[in-house]
Design a protein around this motif. Structure first.
Motif, PDB file in Angstrom:
ATOM      1  N   ARG A 230       0.788  -1.327  -0.075  1.00  0.00           N
ATOM      2  CA  ARG A 230       0.006   0.007   0.168  1.00  0.00           C
ATOM      3  C   ARG A 230       0.907   1.329  -0.139  1.00  0.00           C
ATOM      4  O   ARG A 230       0.785   2.043  -0.756  1.00  0.00           O
TER       5      ARG A 230
ATOM      6  N   GLU B 122      -7.079  15.541   1.751  1.00  0.00           N
ATOM      7  CA  GLU B 122      -5.781  15.594   2.710  1.00  0.00           C
ATOM      8  C   GLU B 122      -4.831  16.260   2.245  1.00  0.00           C
ATOM      9  O   GLU B 122      -3.774  16.681   2.888  1.00  0.00           O
ATOM     10  N   HIS B 123      -4.502  16.421   0.776  1.00  0.00           N
ATOM     11  CA  HIS B 123      -3.175  16.875   0.148  1.00  0.00           C
ATOM     12  C   HIS B 123      -3.034  18.060   0.276  1.00  0.00           C
ATOM     13  O   HIS B 123      -1.972  18.922   0.285  1.00  0.00           O
TER      14      HIS B 123
ATOM     15  N   HIS C 239      -7.967   8.473  -3.791  1.00  0.00           N
ATOM     16  CA  HIS C 239      -6.839   8.965  -4.686  1.00  0.00           C
ATOM     17  C   HIS C 239      -6.989   8.386  -6.165  1.00  0.00           C
ATOM     18  O   HIS C 239      -7.178   7.155  -6.282  1.00  0.00           O
TER      19      HIS C 239
ATOM     20  N   HIS D 179      -8.297   5.758   1.238  1.00  0.00           N
ATOM     21  CA  HIS D 179      -8.533   5.699   2.676  1.00  0.00           C
ATOM     22  C   HIS D 179     -10.098   5.646   2.740  1.00  0.00           C
ATOM     23  O   HIS D 179     -10.730   6.808   2.942  1.00  0.00           O
TER      24      HIS D 179
END
Ligand code: FAD
Ligand code: 2HG
Ligand code: ZN
Length: 484
Positions: free
Chosen positions: A338, A438-439, A404, A397
């Motif tokens: 992962r 999240e990025h 993603h 996630h």
């Protein structure tokens, strides 16, 4: 003589002329060493700064910021430079303030599990440190060996265990921040409860270096679990992935610490990658794969729970195959599959990355839609040797509703970008998702925030930016639209 800070290559003349011109206090390094600081992790964004400063304390940084402020010199804060949205490198010739020389642990309270450290500490180093005392860092990501805790806080990084330990908005207890004018917020308290006035630290968490430079972090660390179990399943459809998530929550909800999904195209890229060799845990191929991790305090209890879960998943036919890691080495090997996805895809080609929040049931529709869109634009599925797109991978996630999508292409090319954007952003907005789970926004999405936030909110953000940085010197061109 004590060094003031490290300055690489030729500092801007305006900076040198204003900083005490005692050259012996500067470390001047070769120009080629600047590439490392000007280029982002993906090789997508490149600046041309000729000046990198590595302060050793908040006070040093304060002096530098004050000079830059008075002389209108723009600055880019930089941590481990693992960000994926072009936020950590200059756009033009901004001065890079790299935090890697601020890497000391300041204190650790073994009773409360509260850690106070410099912002430039590497996440993995911190995790190893607190592990000795029976604790763990509340976040974990594939870039842990390079990213800084200050960068994590600035980006409000999520990662692999967000599902269990939640957002940094909850675990960060205090911050030390140098503001653009050189003032220092000394907010490194370790209190869990503190309702005195506005909770200013929350503004800096996720502000991506646009409001101030974080120099110190105080963070709550949870106890390290005594029993960790990790299983990987092969499944035949995305519908089965969703049902499996429901079942896993039902059987193991209180000990669940990660639920990650990887589609077959992504899995195959990792398996065939030359970056690192991985043993395929499955004998047959599957359309989808999930990783399920539990973390608890009682091995027998967790074994029993995992056993019941496996029986249920196999009997109900939700999973086609599964492996349960038997020891620490096998746990590491499964996680490596992962964690090495970004690097393996990066080895295949130049990667367009989209990091979105979506209702879980809509997630894979987007991956399918992107593949179709690429075919429509004749950049995929034309002929293997000629396709501009080399792979479209969906993973993420899923437990947090965060997908993603990685599109590996022969280069960063207008044909590819025009096929993907605004197509993906419009899809996400149509289901009221987020274009940055999240990025962050960085340079890539500074002008795209409107897909996820209304005009009044964006205006409030701009006004807050002006309060902290009235001259707009900190991380310019990033995060917020430049247009008014
Ligand atoms: P940088 O990349 O240096 O900077 C990120 C942003 O923060 C920039 O805007 C920069 O200006 C600002 N900044 C950095 N330090 C400071 C500071 N001290 N003060 C103020 N501003 C600062 N992200 C996730 O959320 N989840 C993941 O699972 C995840 N996995 C990743 C896996 C890989 C292999 C890679 C390469 C990246 C991954 N990322 C992930 C993206 C990235 O956000 C994180 O790696 C990390 O949070 C960035 O930390 P950094 O120290 O490298 O920050
Ligand atoms: C991950 O979950 C990271 O592995 C990186 O957030 C995702 O490279 C990406 O797109
Ligand atoms: Zn991620």
């Amino acid at each position: 003589m004590e060094q003031f800070a490290t300055v690489m290559a030729t500092p801007k003349t305006s900076l040198l002329s204003t900083i005490p011109s005692d050259k012996a206090r500067w470390n001047v390094l070769a120009a080629e060493e600047l590439d490392h600081f000007n280029m982002d992790w993906m090789g997508k964004y490149r600046g041309k700064s000729s000046c990198v400063i590595k302060p050793k304390s908040a006070e040093e940084l304060s002096a530098i910021m004050r000079i830059c402020y008075e002389n209108n010199i723009a600055i880019v804060p930089q941590g481990g430079n693992t960000g994926l949205v072009g936020g950590s490198v200059p756009v033009h010739d901004e001065v890079v303030v790299n935090l890697s020389s601020m890497n000391k642990i300041r204190s650790f309270d073994t009773m409360a599990g509260t850690l106070v450290c410099d912002a430039g500490c590497i996440l993995e180093v911190l995790d190893d440190y607190v592990a000795n005392e029976g604790y763990m860092m509340p976040l974990d990501l594939g870039a842990k060996g390079s990213c800084h805790i200050g960068g994590n806080v600035a980006a409000n990084a999520g990662g692999l265990r967000f599902l269990r330990y939640g957002s940094l908005h909850g675990s960060v207890l205090g911050l030390e921040v140098v503001l653009p004018n050189g003032d220092i917020i000394t907010g490194l308290q370790t209190l869990r409860k503190d309702n005195t006035g506005l909770d200013l630290k929350q503004l800096f968490i996720g502000s991506e270096g646009t409001l101030g430079i974080i120099t110190g972090v105080s963070i709550a660390t949870p106890p390290r679990p005594k029993s960790v179990k990790l299983a990987m399943f092969g499944l035949d459809s995305y519908e089965a992935v969703q049902q499996t998530f429901r079942t896993v929550r039902k059987y193991c909800g209180e000990i669940l610490s990660a639920f990650e999904f990887v589609d077959a195209d992504t899995f195959n890229v990792v398996m065939n990658s030359k970056v690192q060799s991985h043993k395929n845990p499955f004998t047959e191929p599957h359309r989808m794969y999930v990783l399920v991790e539990t973390s608890g305090s009682n091995k027998e209890h967790d074994d029993e729970k995992m056993q019941l879960l496996l029986e249920e998943l196999l009997e109900s036919g939700l999973i086609s195959d599964g492996v349960l890691a038997q020891d620490e080495t096998q746990i590491r090997a499964l996680w490596a599959i992962r964690e090495n996805i970004p690097e393996s895809l990066g080895h295949l080609g130049k990667v367009y990355k989209y990091d979105v929040s979506l209702p879980i049931e809509k997630m894979y529709d987007l991956v399918d839609a992107v593949k179709l869109q690429c075919q429509k634009h004749r950049i995929l599925g034309v002929s293997p040797g000629e396709d501009l797109v080399l792979a479209v991978g969906g993973y993420g996630h899923i437990g947090d509703g965060n997908l993603h999508i990685n599109v590996a292409a022969k280069g960063y090319l207008a044909e590819v970008e025009n096929a993907l954007e605004p197509f993906i952003y419009e899809f996400v907005a149509s289901v009221r998702g987020s274009i940055s789970a999240e990025h962050g926004l960085g340079l890539m999405k500074a002008d795209k925030i409107g897909y996820s936030k209304d005009l009044v909110s964006i205006d409030c953000m701009k006004r807050i930016k002006r309060v902290f940085d009235p001259k707009g010197l900190l991380n310019p061109y990033k995060y917020l639209p430049s247009r008014n």
